[in-house]
Enzyme design. Sequence first.
Site, PDB file in Angstrom:
ATOM      1  N   ASN A  68       0.799  -1.232   0.000  1.00 39.30           N
ATOM      2  CA  ASN A  68       0.000   0.000   0.000  1.00 39.30           C
ATOM      3  C   ASN A  68       0.832   1.281   0.000  1.00 39.30           C
ATOM      4  OD1 ASN A  68       0.751  -0.657   2.634  1.00 39.30           O
ATOM      5  ND2 ASN A  68      -1.077   0.244   3.547  1.00 39.30           N
ATOM      6  N   CYS A 110      -3.103   1.514   7.090  1.00 38.67           N
ATOM      7  CA  CYS A 110      -3.251   0.906   8.416  1.00 38.67           C
ATOM      8  C   CYS A 110      -3.691   1.917   9.468  1.00 38.67           C
ATOM      9  CB  CYS A 110      -1.951   0.244   8.837  1.00 38.67           C
ATOM     10  SG  CYS A 110      -0.527   1.337   8.758  1.00 38.67           S
ATOM     11  N   GLU A 142       8.997   3.193  14.257  1.00 34.12           N
ATOM     12  CA  GLU A 142       9.692   3.662  13.064  1.00 34.12           C
ATOM     13  C   GLU A 142       9.526   5.166  12.984  1.00 34.12           C
ATOM     14  OE1 GLU A 142       9.317  -0.222  10.173  1.00 34.12           O
ATOM     15  OE2 GLU A 142       7.753   1.313  10.008  1.00 34.12           O
TER      16      GLU A 142
END
Length: 478
Positions: free
Chosen positions: A150, A282, A459
């Site tokens: 994605n 997400c 991250e």
Amino acid sequence: MEHKLNYIGGQWVPSMTGDTIEVTDPATMEIVASVPRGGRADASTAVDAASQAFPAWRDRSAYERSELLLRWHQLMMDNRERIAETMTMEQGKPLAEARGEAEYAADFVRWYAEEGKRIYGETIPARSSAKRILVLRQPIGVVAAITPWNFPAAMITRKAAPALASGCTCIVKPASQTPLTALLLAELAEEAGLPAGVFNVVTGDAREISDAFMQDSRVRKVTFTGSTEIGKQIMRGAADTVKAVSLELGGHAPVIVYDDADLRLAAEQTIASKFRNAGQTCVCANRIYVQDGIYDAFERELAERIAALKVGSGREPGTSIGPLIDEHAMHKVKEQVEEAVAKGARLVSGGRPVQPDQTRGFFYEPTLLGEVTPDMKIMQEETFGPVAPLIRFTADEEAIAQANDSRFGLAAYLFTSNITRAIRTAEQLEYGIVGINDGAPSTAQAPFGGFKESGLGREGGREGIEEYLETKYISIGL
């Protein structure tokens, strides 16, 4: 049709078997390229290359690594239109969104080019004057990065940039639906002068390649973005060699719209969150809780904005909603909407597949559902499609409790004009990312990650580079 090769050890190579995978444009269903169908042997060769390159890359100064990453960043910016067009072709997102992702991906490279120069150790006072205590931070080693379809560019650089900046070498396994962006990034990394074996890309069979990573003790870290179910398999696989693992997994993001919110801002930001990439993110809005007093007004505001969204090929000017990635994605969206309506949800707008001109892919109308209830599947499972369900609530505590009633904990959003209400709600939400009056909080300089079954590690930000470092304690007797 282009025939691409894997990038391993500074060489462009076919798979060991010569087999290939066809890459399809999801808007037209046309085959646009082929890539190697790599397997276990290809993955092992990539680990060989990354392992051999690691000592020299680790021993380079942070400043030398930074210079190379900055060159990579500049080449990404110089080629951002090419990167964007590649993403739109293989993933389907509107070209305007793809341009934004190209710059977002480059931001991670620039951020970590600088952050790599700020990996500090420390000196600790010893109990004895005859001792010295030092703490060093050192790169963990070879990193395997398994990335999703994605966000074909940003999910690579969000992992590879901090790994490389810290002194690790990296192997990227991109999703088979979107390998072309990964190979383009490898081409630019090579042009930037990254040494052979430092950055590698292997396309092919996901199970074979990931199994090879898991079973090879030279791979010291696996970082993965994808479904919670696959993330759990990776955790189990990493146990045998006790690898470090970072997991950015599924989400089911709640949005809370309080009765003192700026409705226009809340609607604008909710649309931005929900319908970005056709809802295939997400962190997109999945459950929209709206307080009783403003429910009808907010529904009208949202419906007006949704009606203005254009569905079509990502290459068409003005397109807001591109195709879903495949037939399975379409089936999931249709099933959730039909089940919700059958249980009493009100279909405000949309609610069906469509076929814009000059397309053959899987397109679904941007959809608004009203009066949704917690027992509906759309309230329990990630949709990954352009559907916005609205749920009424009365008390603040009710909305927070329902928002937290999920096995996921990646992102949440809230809209209010009351700073006290905002802070109290944000502190009580069991999510790794909270946007207050902000539907797009992701940025390179801030930590991204979730609670509960939405993953492990972070991250982005200073925290992102910590995931690729080991801590070494040195005691010196004088």
